[in-house]
Design a protein around this motif. Sequence first.
Motif, PDB file in Angstrom:
ATOM      1  N   UNK A   6       0.853  -1.184   0.000  1.00 13.12           N
ATOM      2  CA  UNK A   6       0.000   0.000   0.000  1.00 13.12           C
ATOM      3  C   UNK A   6       0.891   1.236   0.000  1.00 13.12           C
ATOM      4  N   UNK A   7       0.370   2.331  -0.468  1.00 15.44           N
ATOM      5  CA  UNK A   7       1.061   3.612  -0.399  1.00 15.44           C
ATOM      6  C   UNK A   7       0.002   4.670  -0.164  1.00 15.44           C
ATOM      7  N   UNK A   8      -0.258   4.932   1.119  1.00 23.08           N
ATOM      8  CA  UNK A   8      -1.350   5.811   1.487  1.00 23.08           C
ATOM      9  C   UNK A   8      -0.835   7.052   2.196  1.00 23.08           C
ATOM     10  N   UNK A   9      -1.429   8.184   1.878  1.00 24.11           N
ATOM     11  CA  UNK A   9      -1.131   9.410   2.607  1.00 24.11           C
ATOM     12  C   UNK A   9      -1.800   9.325   3.973  1.00 24.11           C
ATOM     13  N   UNK A  10      -1.515  10.258   4.836  1.00 22.71           N
ATOM     14  CA  UNK A  10      -2.128  10.255   6.162  1.00 22.71           C
ATOM     15  C   UNK A  10      -3.646  10.421   6.063  1.00 22.71           C
ATOM     16  N   UNK A  11      -4.091  11.259   5.124  1.00 20.90           N
ATOM     17  CA  UNK A  11      -5.534  11.438   4.928  1.00 20.90           C
ATOM     18  C   UNK A  11      -6.203  10.178   4.412  1.00 20.90           C
TER      19      UNK A  11
END
Length: 127
Positions: A6-11
Amino acid sequence: MGDVEESLSIGEMAARTGVSVHTLRYYERVGLLTGVPRTAGGRRVYGTKQLASIEFISRLRETGMPIAQVLTYAELVRADDDTRQRRLEILIDHHQSVLMAINEQRRHLDAIQAKIDLYREALRTDG
């Protein structure tokens, strides 16, 4: 698809887990969540490992485990395999606490149901 990271921003992580951005930052600040990679610009990038950690932390918190105990558990997880017995004990103790809380809620629910039944019966005989 396999093990795609996964590569998710904090939002995106907040939206995915239901944990607020503020809480995610707090988890990192107090040491509940470690090893969150950052971009060259300093933005957090969450992966599969962090997602699993946040989901488990959330389960522990939502079932009433105090933040200090979650932190102790997280520190033990990071320590090494020699802490498995202590981690097991923490989870067993928490499991028992959750079961006790569920049983208490069932007793409350039974009392509420008895009152509902009482009112229904009264309405049937009055009507």
